[in-house]
Design an enzyme around this catalytic site. Structure first.
Site, short mmCIF file in Angstrom:
data_model
loop_
_atom_site.label_atom_id
_atom_site.label_comp_id
_atom_site.label_asym_id
_atom_site.label_seq_id
_atom_site.Cartn_x
_atom_site.Cartn_y
_atom_site.Cartn_z
N GLU A 51 0.84 -1.20 0.00
CA GLU A 51 0.00 0.00 0.00
C GLU A 51 0.88 1.26 0.00
O GLU A 51 0.61 2.23 -0.73
CB GLU A 51 -0.90 -0.02 1.23
CG GLU A 51 -1.69 1.25 1.48
CD GLU A 51 -2.11 1.39 2.93
OE1 GLU A 51 -2.39 2.52 3.34
OE2 GLU A 51 -2.13 0.36 3.64
N ASP A 55 0.66 3.85 -3.19
CA ASP A 55 0.21 5.23 -2.99
C ASP A 55 1.12 6.21 -3.72
O ASP A 55 0.67 7.15 -4.37
CB ASP A 55 0.17 5.53 -1.50
CG ASP A 55 -0.16 6.98 -1.20
OD1 ASP A 55 -1.29 7.42 -1.49
OD2 ASP A 55 0.73 7.70 -0.68
N ASP A 124 -7.02 0.90 0.23
CA ASP A 124 -5.69 0.35 0.54
C ASP A 124 -5.38 -0.85 -0.35
O ASP A 124 -4.25 -1.00 -0.83
CB ASP A 124 -5.63 -0.07 2.01
CG ASP A 124 -5.72 1.10 2.97
OD1 ASP A 124 -5.59 2.25 2.52
OD2 ASP A 124 -5.94 0.85 4.17
N GLU A 127 -4.36 0.30 -3.80
CA GLU A 127 -2.98 0.79 -3.80
C GLU A 127 -2.00 -0.37 -3.78
O GLU A 127 -0.95 -0.31 -4.43
CB GLU A 127 -2.76 1.72 -2.61
CG GLU A 127 -3.47 3.06 -2.75
CD GLU A 127 -3.33 3.92 -1.51
OE1 GLU A 127 -3.51 5.15 -1.64
OE2 GLU A 127 -3.06 3.39 -0.42
#
Length: 240
Positions: A51, A55, A124, A127
Site C-alpha cells: 500500500e 500510494d 488500501d 494501492e
C-alpha cells in the site's frame, strides 16, 4: 465483504481476466491482497508495505496525467484535482468497479466492516494492487492500469468543482494552516425571498464575498470566489 479463497495462481488468473495484466509473481499478488487481519492464518503476509508503494506510484502517475491534460491549470487547481482523484472514496469506487473487494483475504472481523473503514480497506487494497503492477512490470505496467481507470475521471470537466467550502477548507489548511471564517455581511429582501451576502477570510489572505438566496449558498459563492481569485480554481467557462 464476501472473500473468495482463491489459490495464488487462481487469483492471478482472475485478475488477469478483469484488468488484462499477466502477473509474473502470483505469490506476491496474493500477499499484496492479504489484510493484516488474516495474519493468523497467513502469518506475516499483509498488504501494508505494498500500500505504501502503491500510494506513491499512483500519485506520480496521476500528477503526470493532470499536467498533460491541463497545461494551463495553476498549481492550486492541479492539487485540488489530484486530491479528488486519489482520495479514499475515489479509490474505493474503482476497486468496486473491478470487483477487488471480494478478492481480499481478510479476517472474519473485517469482512463485515461498513462506512469509512470499508472505504479505507478497499482503497488500501487498490494501492497494493498498483504496487504489484509496478513491481511486476515497472512503471509502464502501473501507468497502463492507472490510465485505464483514472483517465476519464481526470478529464471530467467537473473534477475540480466539487464542493467549494470543502475545497476551500482543504486548501486553507495547506496554504495557511488556517480554517476559513465566514461572516454574514448583509441580508436584504423579504423573508420569503432573502438575499444573503457573506464574506470569507483565510489567514492573511484578502477576504472574498459571495451572495445567495440562503446563507449556505452565499457561503459557497464566497468560497468559490476566493478559490478563483487565488488561482486554485479557474473561472467557470474558462479553458481548464
Amino acid at each position: 465483504m464476501a472473500t473468495k479463497r482463491l489459490s495464488a495462481d487462481a487469483l492471478a488468473d482472475e485478475l488477469k481476466r478483469r484488468i488484462g495484466h499477466t502477473f509474473a509473481d502470483s505469490q506476491r499478488l496474493q500477499r499484496a491482497l492479504t489484510h493484516a487481519s488474516a495474519r493468523s492464518s497467513h502469518a506475516g503476509v499483509d498488504y501494508e508495505r505494498f500500500e505504501f508503494l502503491g500510494d506513491r506510484v499512483l500519485g506520480l502517475v496521476v500528477a503526470d496525467m493532470l499536467l498533460a491534460a491541463f497545461p494551463d491549470a495553476a498549481e492550486g487547481e492541479l492539487s485540488v484535482r489530484l486530491n479528488a482523484l486519489v482520495n479514499a472514496e475515489a479509490l474505493a469506487e474503482i476497486a468496486e468497479d473491478i470487483g477487488l473487494p471480494e478478492l481480499i483475504r481478510a479476517g472474519s472481523d473485517v469482512r463485515g466492516l461498513d462506512g469509512r473503514k470499508r472505504v479505507n480497506l478497499r482503497a488500501d487494497a487498490l494501492e497494493s494492487l498498483i504496487a504489484v503492477l509496478y513491481l511486476d512490470g515497472g512503471l509502464e505496467a502501473a501507468r497502463a492500469f492507472i490510465h485505464k481507470y483514472w483517465q476519464s475521471r481526470a478529464q471530467a470537466t467537473g473534477a475540480a468543482r466539487r464542493d467549494a467550502k470543502t475545497e476551500l477548507q482543504e486548501w486553507a489548511h495547506q496554504a495557511a494552516t488556517a480554517v476559513p471564517a465566514y461572516k454574514i455581511e448583509s441580508r436584504e429582501g423579504p423573508d420569503h425571498d432573502p438575499l444573503f451576502t457573506v464574506s470569507v477570510k483565510v489567514g492573511g489572505f484578502q477576504l472574498a464575498t459571495g451572495s445567495g438566496r440562503s446563507k449556505r449558498e452565499a457561503e459557497q459563492a464566497a468560497a468559490a470566489a476566493l478559490l478563483v481569485r487565488e488561482g486554485v480554481w479557474l473561472k467557470q467557462g474558462s479553458a481548464a
